[in-house]
Design an enzyme around this catalytic site. Structure first.
Site, PDB file in Angstrom:
ATOM      1  N   ALA A  71       0.799  -1.248   0.004  1.00 27.11           N
ATOM      2  CA  ALA A  71      -0.102  -0.095  -0.121  1.00 27.11           C
ATOM      3  C   ALA A  71       0.763   1.416  -0.054  1.00 27.11           C
ATOM      4  O   ALA A  71       1.790   1.287   0.623  1.00 27.11           O
ATOM      5  CB  ALA A  71      -0.746   0.163   1.280  1.00 27.11           C
ATOM      6  N   GLY A 116       1.066  -5.673   0.767  1.00 23.13           N
ATOM      7  CA  GLY A 116      -0.013  -5.705  -0.296  1.00 23.13           C
ATOM      8  C   GLY A 116       0.514  -6.177  -1.581  1.00 23.13           C
ATOM      9  O   GLY A 116      -0.096  -6.806  -2.574  1.00 23.13           O
ATOM     10  N   GLU A 119       0.543  -9.823  -1.285  1.00 20.96           N
ATOM     11  CA  GLU A 119      -0.826 -10.279  -1.425  1.00 20.96           C
ATOM     12  C   GLU A 119      -1.332 -10.261  -2.946  1.00 20.96           C
ATOM     13  O   GLU A 119      -1.996 -11.178  -3.362  1.00 20.96           O
ATOM     14  CB  GLU A 119      -1.666  -9.429  -0.512  1.00 20.96           C
ATOM     15  CG  GLU A 119      -1.476  -9.584   0.982  1.00 20.96           C
ATOM     16  CD  GLU A 119      -2.354  -8.563   1.804  1.00 20.96           C
ATOM     17  OE1 GLU A 119      -3.055  -9.281   2.659  1.00 20.96           O
ATOM     18  OE2 GLU A 119      -2.104  -7.388   1.558  1.00 20.96           O
ATOM     19  N   GLU A 139       2.457  -6.023   8.032  1.00 21.30           N
ATOM     20  CA  GLU A 139       1.662  -5.347   8.295  1.00 21.30           C
ATOM     21  C   GLU A 139       1.597  -4.869   9.954  1.00 21.30           C
ATOM     22  O   GLU A 139       1.649  -3.725  10.195  1.00 21.30           O
ATOM     23  CB  GLU A 139       0.338  -5.543   7.763  1.00 21.30           C
ATOM     24  CG  GLU A 139       0.048  -5.251   6.304  1.00 21.30           C
ATOM     25  CD  GLU A 139       0.491  -6.392   5.416  1.00 21.30           C
ATOM     26  OE1 GLU A 139       0.356  -6.402   4.094  1.00 21.30           O
ATOM     27  OE2 GLU A 139       1.322  -7.251   5.906  1.00 21.30           O
TER      28      GLU A 139
END
Length: 265
Positions: A71, A116, A119, A139
């Site tokens: 992110a 992310g 991910e 995270e």
């Protein structure tokens, strides 16, 4: 190879025959996923999902030292609580867009694939990495949790305890250990992750597109079910292809000792 179709400033789709390459292209930010980039990933995936000529999707990066660093925390730092809540559906749509692509998907990973970014790779069916790859879900070290599917996809890949250790420690894992743990599936030579992923994609794309989509559906829907329920999922997927044009062509081509020309229906 066809030309590149752009989705906003940071995402492109390139064509390699029946393989579509979904390209993360925000080099100045190491592909950090901003709201705009998330929206573009979602839009590209929506278009690919409906594209009958795309039999396989390869997710790649234009940045030399990163697949995706996760992110965009600089953008996040500027958000009010209300803005963060409003942005959440857009962010989720990017990850679920990759996850729900109906055809086989392969991530080509080099350099950093963190948070992310990892991910997005986990949302793919297969991950090809080169020796520079560094993956992880850090995270909890910044006060959040993996929110792009990581807490659900990682244990499905490596088991509950291994996933817990990786999420709770927030540690980064280099390519060799990542391959040993099953965090990535295939190690390419340095710099060859994209080429190897595209080659694997081309090999897969030689098979029946109807069969590939049905097999992926059965694999995904059956995961986590008890065996009897899983076999019912498989039977439903089999019935969806048994009377298809692809099945008729596949059997005919086998008997005639020729390469099949898949109708894709």
């Amino acid at each position: 190879m066809g030309g590149e179709q752009r989705y906003g400033e940071f995402v492109g789709v390139r064509r390699h025959g029946y393989v579509a390459e979904l390209v993360l292209d925000r080099p100045k930010a190491m592909n950090a996923v901003s709201t705009e980039m998330a929206r573009s990933i979602g839009a590209a995936c929506a278009a690919l999902a409906d594209d009958r000529d795309a039999r396989v999707v390869v997710l790649s990066s234009t940045h030399e030292r990163a697949f995706c660093v996760g992110a965009d925390l600089k953008e996040r730092n500027s958000f009010s609580d209300a803005e963060l809540v409003r942005q959440r559906p857009t962010a989720r749509a990017a990850y679920t867009g990759v996850l729900e692509l109906p055809m086989p998907t392969i991530a080509a990973v080099h350099g950093f694939a963190l948070g992310g970014g990892f991910e997005l790779a986990l949302a793919c069916d297969l991950i090809v990495a080169d020796p520079t790859a560094v993956v992880g879900l850090p995270e909890v070290s910044v006060g959040v949790i993996p929110g792009g599917g990581g807490t659900q996809l990682l244990p499905r890949r490596v088991g509950a305890a291994r996933a817990a250790e990786l999420v709770f420690t927030a540690r980064r894992v280099e390519a060799g250990e990542a391959r040993e743990l099953g965090l990535v599936d295939q190690l390419a030579a340095e710099g060859d992750d994209r080429a190897e992923a595209l080659a694997l994609g081309a090999r897969i794309a030689g098979n029946s597109p109807v069969g590939l989509r049905a097999a992926k559906r059965a694999l995904r829907l059956g995961h986590g079910l008890d065996l009897r329920a899983g076999l019912e999922v498989e039977d439903a997927a089999w019935r969806s292809v048994a009377f298809s044009g692809d099945r008729a062509e596949g059997v005919a081509a086998f008997n005639e000792k020729r390469k099949p020309q898949w109708p894709g229906e």
